[in-house]
Design an enzyme around this catalytic site. Structure first.
Site, PDB file in Angstrom:
ATOM      1  N   LYS A   1     -12.350  -4.882  -7.625  1.00 12.81           N
ATOM      2  CA  LYS A   1     -13.417  -3.606  -8.046  1.00 12.81           C
ATOM      3  C   LYS A   1     -12.732  -2.806  -8.698  1.00 12.81           C
ATOM      4  CE  LYS A   1     -16.643  -0.747  -6.007  1.00 12.81           C
ATOM      5  NZ  LYS A   1     -17.183  -0.183  -4.892  1.00 12.81           N
TER       6      LYS A   1
ATOM      7  N   LYS B   1      -5.433 -10.006  -8.703  1.00  7.13           N
ATOM      8  CA  LYS B   1      -6.584 -10.762  -7.799  1.00  7.13           C
ATOM      9  C   LYS B   1      -7.901 -10.037  -8.333  1.00  7.13           C
ATOM     10  CE  LYS B   1      -6.865  -8.464  -3.288  1.00  7.13           C
ATOM     11  NZ  LYS B   1      -6.603  -8.641  -1.936  1.00  7.13           N
TER      12      LYS B   1
ATOM     13  N   LYS C   1       0.825  -1.288  -0.026  1.00  5.48           N
ATOM     14  CA  LYS C   1       0.030  -0.029   0.166  1.00  5.48           C
ATOM     15  C   LYS C   1       0.810   1.430   0.019  1.00  5.48           C
ATOM     16  CE  LYS C   1      -3.770  -2.294   2.137  1.00  5.48           C
ATOM     17  NZ  LYS C   1      -4.528  -2.561   3.369  1.00  5.48           N
TER      18      LYS C   1
END
Ligand code: TRP
Length: 331
Positions: free
Chosen positions: A197, A194, A114
């Protein structure tokens, strides 16, 4: 209070659920509900570690609750709750913060990713994410935590935090075990990333047969199989992983065999998958529609869930106060 061993798992309320969430998580939770007392948390505080829209939060939480129940989480058996409604989660996280070395957290793979992907948005909550997750789990003294393989490092960290706490303050928490699902993680339609959305590579739980076929028909399979007459390798094919989540054993075995011998092409294989996927999703979608029509009931389930979860949480915290020497002030 039930004497069953406990399970905790959590999912972020970040919009519509997709088949990756279903196969990787919910699908594995449903059969645990008889053997264990399961607590399923909709982890809103974790969802707030990325930029989010407050005006969408409530809707996302309700949709998550609806999707879980539609997928088979039974509020008569299990506790379905919203993380922030039981403030003991964050309270315990603070205490765990005081026994968690900074070095442990900076080595967590999800944090490093991240940080790399969003260097301008690295805050304390992101860093501390795994400690809150540890608190979620051990607040209920969960023995088992069903998760996807990407969460395994978090579980390892939870176990280390438990050992540290128990070492400093006396045996208090059991070490939870991760339970991985039978189905390997379903990747996105691109067959590489993966399912997510934000990458727009998902099949959602509420899609129609036509919508699903549009996506499946162009989804990436075994990229080494260039022609219909080439034999394929199901072991590296994301469509085959989906078969394992949705199809009957008979069709799973047959598709693998006939893929290897080039007896069927990818389109045949995808058509078989479509049938099973739609058959699995249809009853789920029916329940989704029913629950959407009675949202008051969904709010009620979460309110009951809060009460039941908090009863356990308060028992654990009473022990913690005693261990850390502040018991008398909490009577
Ligand atoms: N980190 C998990 C995920 O992103 C969600 C989560 C939060 C969780 N708390 C948890 C999972 C406790 C298992 C147990 O999927």
């Amino acid at each position: 209070m039930s004497e069953k061993k406990r399970v905790f798992s959590g999912v972020q309320p970040s919009g519509r659920l997709h088949i990756g969430n279903y196969a990787g998580a919910i699908f594995n939770w449903v059969p645990l509900q008889d053997e264990y007392l399961c607590i399923f948390g909709i982890v809103d505080y974790h969802a707030m570690t990325v930029r989010f829209k407050p005006e969408e939060m409530e809707r996302n939480i309700i949709n998550a609750a609806i999707d879980y129940m539609a997928a088979g989480i039974d509020p008569e058996k299990s506790i379905l709750m919203v993380q922030s409604t039981v403030p003991e989660h964050t309270e315990l996280a603070w205490i765990l913060n005081t026994v968690t070395p900074v070095g442990w957290l900076s080595r967590v793979p999800t944090f490093k990713e991240k940080k790399r992907d969003n260097p301008d948005y690295v805050h304390m909550g992101l860093f501390d994410y795994p400690v809150l997750m540890a608190a979620d789990i051990i607040l209920y003294k969960a023995a088992v935590v069903p998760v996807g393989d990407d969460q395994v490092p978090h579980l390892e960290l939870t176990r280390e935090i438990v050992r540290r706490f128990n070492g400093y303050f006396g045996e208090t928490f059991p070490e939870p075990k991760a339970k991985l699902g039978v189905v390997k993680r379903i990747l996105g339609l691109d067959g590489t990333n993966k399912m997510s959305k934000s990458l727009d590579n998902c099949i959602y739980l509420d899609e129609t047969k036509d919508e699903i076929w549009k996506k499946l028909s162009t989804a990436v399979t075994d990229t080494n199989r260039k022609r219909r007459t080439d034999p394929g390798n199901p072991d590296i094919c994301n469509i085959f992983t989906m078969h394992k989540a949705f199809s009957t054993k008979e069709d799973i075995d047959r598709c693998a065999r006939e893929c290897r011998s080039a007896g069927i092409g990818c389109i045949d294989c995808k058509k078989t998958l479509l049938g099973h996927m739609v058959a699995a999703l249809e009853p789920l979608q029916q329940r989704q529609r029913k629950l959407r029509a009675k949202e008051d009931y969904v709010y009620q389930v979460l309110s009951d869930g809060k009460k039941r979860a908090q009863e356990i949480a308060q028992q654990t915290m009473a022990e913690v106060y005693e261990r850390i020497g502040i018991k008398r002030f909490h009577n």
